[in-house]
Write a protein that holds these residues in place. Structure first.
Motif, short mmCIF file in Angstrom:
data_model
loop_
_atom_site.label_atom_id
_atom_site.label_comp_id
_atom_site.label_asym_id
_atom_site.label_seq_id
_atom_site.Cartn_x
_atom_site.Cartn_y
_atom_site.Cartn_z
N LYS A 208 25.36 31.24 43.43
CA LYS A 208 26.42 32.73 42.91
C LYS A 208 26.67 33.05 41.40
CE LYS A 208 29.83 35.10 44.83
NZ LYS A 208 31.22 34.99 45.38
N PRO A 209 27.22 32.13 40.13
CA PRO A 209 27.10 32.59 39.25
C PRO A 209 25.76 32.88 38.80
CG PRO A 209 27.65 30.38 39.34
CD PRO A 209 27.47 30.32 40.89
N ILE A 212 25.15 36.46 38.97
CA ILE A 212 25.44 37.20 38.55
C ILE A 212 24.86 37.37 36.55
CG2 ILE A 212 27.79 37.86 37.41
CD1 ILE A 212 29.28 36.89 40.26
N PHE A 378 30.64 44.70 36.67
CA PHE A 378 30.42 43.50 37.37
C PHE A 378 30.98 42.53 35.85
CE2 PHE A 378 27.19 45.18 39.90
CZ PHE A 378 27.41 44.16 40.77
N SER A 379 31.40 42.68 34.50
CA SER A 379 31.36 42.03 33.59
C SER A 379 32.40 42.33 33.42
CB SER A 379 31.28 42.67 32.08
OG SER A 379 31.34 44.08 32.04
N PHE A 381 35.20 42.61 36.25
CA PHE A 381 35.81 42.04 37.84
C PHE A 381 34.64 40.63 38.40
CE2 PHE A 381 36.07 46.73 38.02
CZ PHE A 381 37.25 46.50 37.72
N LYS A 382 33.44 40.34 37.59
CA LYS A 382 32.91 39.98 38.70
C LYS A 382 32.83 38.05 37.60
CE LYS A 382 31.79 41.56 42.47
NZ LYS A 382 32.25 41.10 44.09
N LEU A 383 32.73 38.48 36.08
CA LEU A 383 31.84 37.34 35.25
C LEU A 383 33.41 36.78 35.07
CD1 LEU A 383 29.88 36.73 33.48
CD2 LEU A 383 30.58 38.18 31.94
N ARG A 384 33.81 35.12 34.77
CA ARG A 384 34.63 34.34 34.98
C ARG A 384 34.05 33.23 34.08
NH1 ARG A 384 37.06 37.90 36.04
NH2 ARG A 384 38.03 38.41 37.53
#
Length: 386
Positions: A208-209, A212, A378-379, A381-384
Motif C-alpha cells: 500500500k505505501p 502511494i 495525496f502528500s 493526507f496519505k503520505l506518512r
C-alpha cells in the motif's frame, strides 16, 4: 551541501552521479530539436505525442528484464553499458526519415533509458548502504545539472551546426568518453546485501505505501517529462517568444532551479523529514504553474523556475522512503517506484500532446496544474513517514 562536497571530493561517488548527468545531457539536447523534428516530418501534436509514447513502450518492454540483467552481469557493468548504448540510440530519432522510423528509434531509446535509469539508482542505493553515506538527492541534482548542460551548450551549438545529427553525435561522443574514463570506479560493484526474507505472497498492506509513493513519483516525473519536451513549444506557440533560439530558456531555468534544490535537499530533509519536504515541493510546483499559465514571458520563466525548485527534492525523497519500507526488500521497492516514476516521465509528454491536439497547449498546462494539485492532496493526507 555536504553530499555535494563528498561527491566532488571522491571519484567513486562522482563517477556514478555523472551517469545521472549524462542521461539528461542527451535528453536536454534532444528536447531542443523536437520542434525541428516535428516540422521536418510535418507531425501534429498528437503524432509527436505518440512517437514519444513509443519511447514509453520501449521502457515498458525492458523494465521486467532489468532485474534479471543486473543480477546476471552486475550493477556496475549494466550501468556503463546502458549509458553508452543510450547515447548511441539517441542518434536514431534525428536520422529518422519517416514517422514510422521515428517511432522505432524512440522505442529503442526507451529500452536503454530504462536499463540505465534503474541500474544507476540501484547503484547509488548500494553505495549509500555499504558506505553509510547520503547522496541520493545530490545524485538527482546531477541529473538536473545534465539537463541544464544539454540545454545551455545546445543553445550555443544550434547556431554552429546546421544539421542536428552532428550536434547530437558530438554530445554522444563526449558523454561516452567521459563515462568510459570514470566507469572503473564502479564497474565491479554488485548488489552485495541479500534481500530480506519475504513471504511468497506479500500482504496488500506492505504494498500500500509503495502504491502511494509510485503515484507521487509518476506525477512528479510526468511533470518533469512534460516540461522537458513541451516547454520550448509552449514558449514558441503560447508565449510567442521572438526567436526559436530563446525557446529553450524555460527548460534551462527549470533545470537550474531543480539542480539547486537537489543539492540542498539532503540537508533540508534531515531537518524537516521526507513527508513535509514532498508536501512543500508539490505546493511550490502548483504555484509555479499558476505563473506559467499567465502566458507572459517573465512570469512564465519565473514559473518554470519555481516548478523546478518544487519538484527537485520529491523523487529523491520518494526513493529514500521506498528503501525504508518494511516487509519488502529495498532493491525491489526502489525499482518499483523508480520504474513507475520513469514511466510517468515518458507518458507525461504523450498526454500533453493529445490534450494539446484536442484542445490547446495552454489547456495542457492547466492539466499539469490539476495533476500536481492532486499530488499535493495525496502528500498532505496519505503520505506518512516514521
Amino acid at each position: 551541501m555536504y553530499s555535494l562536497r563528498l561527491i566532488l571530493s571522491n571519484w567513486r561517488y562522482f563517477s556514478v552521479v555523472w551517469v545521472f548527468s549524462s542521461l539528461n545531457i542527451m535528453i536536454g539536447t534532444w528536447v531542443l530539436y523536437i520542434p525541428r523534428v516535428k516540422e521536418k516530418l510535418q507531425l501534429s501534436d498528437s503524432e509527436i505525442g505518440f512517437a514519444l509514447f513509443c519511447l514509453a513502450l520501449g521502457l515498458l518492454f525492458f523494465i521486467p528484464l532489468v532485474p534479471i540483467v543486473t543480477r546476471k552481469f552486475g550493477l556496475g557493468k549494466c550501468t556503463i553499458v546502458g549509458v553508452c548504448l543510450f547515447c548511441i540510440a539517441f542518434l536514431g530519432p534525428l536520422l529518422a526519415p519517416s514517422y514510422t522510423m521515428l517511432c522505432v528509434a524512440l522505442f529503442i531509446v526507451g529500452n536503454f533509458s530504462g536499463l540505465t535509469d534503474i541500474a544507476m539508482n540501484t547503484l547509488v542505493s548500494e553505495m549509500e548502504k555499504t558506505d553509510s553515506v547520503n547522496i541520493m538527492s545530490a545524485a538527482h541534482g546531477f541529473f538536473s545539472l545534465g539537463g541544464a548542460i544539454g540545454a545551455l551548450v545546445g543553445t550555443v551549438l544550434m547556431t554552429i551546426f546546421e544539421t542536428p545529427f552532428y550536434h547530437m553525435l558530438l554530445m554522444a561522443i563526449a558523454v561516452i568518453v567521459t563515462n568510459l574514463f570514470l566507469a572503473g570506479f564502479y564497474f565491479k560493484i554488485n548488489e552485495v546485501e541479500e534481500e530480506k526474507k519475504e513471504k511468497s505472497k506479500l500482504p496488500l498492506k506492505v504494498f500500500k505505501p509503495l502504491f502511494i509513493l509510485a503515484f507521487l513519483a509518476m506525477t512528479t516525473m510526468g511533470n518533469e517529462g512534460a516540461i522537458e519536451h513541451w516547454s520550448s513549444i509552449y514558449l514558441l506557440e503560447v508565449v510567442e517568444v521572438a526567436s526559436e533560439n530563446y525557446a529553450g530558456f524555460g527548460f534551462t531555468v527549470f533545470s537550474i532551479m531543480m539542480t539547486i534544490g537537489r543539492f540542498f535537499g539532503d540537508g533540508i530533509s534531515a531537518k524537516i523529514g521526507s513527508a513535509k519536504i514532498v508536501f512543500l515541493g508539490c505546493l511550490m510546483a502548483s504555484l509555479g504553474y499558476l505563473a506559467v499559465l499567465s502566458a507572459g514571458l517573465v512570469l512564465s520563466l519565473i514559473g518554470f523556475g519555481i516548478i523546478g525548485l518544487g519538484l527537485s527534492v520529491i523523487i529523491p525523497e520518494l526513493i529514500r522512503m521506498a528503501g525504508k519500507t518494511e516487509g519488502i526488500a529495498a532493491s525491489k521497492s526502489i525499482s518499483f517506484v523508480t520504474g513507475i516514476g520513469f514511466l510517468g516521465f515518458l507518458l507525461g509528454p504523450i498526454v500533453i500532446g493529445y490534450i494539446s491536439d484536442g484542445f490547446t497547449l495552454h489547456m495542457s498546462f492547466v492539466f499539469l496544474l490539476s495533476v500536481t494539485a492532486i499530488a499535493l492532496l495525496f502528500s498532505m493526507f496519505k503520505l506518512r513517514t516514521k
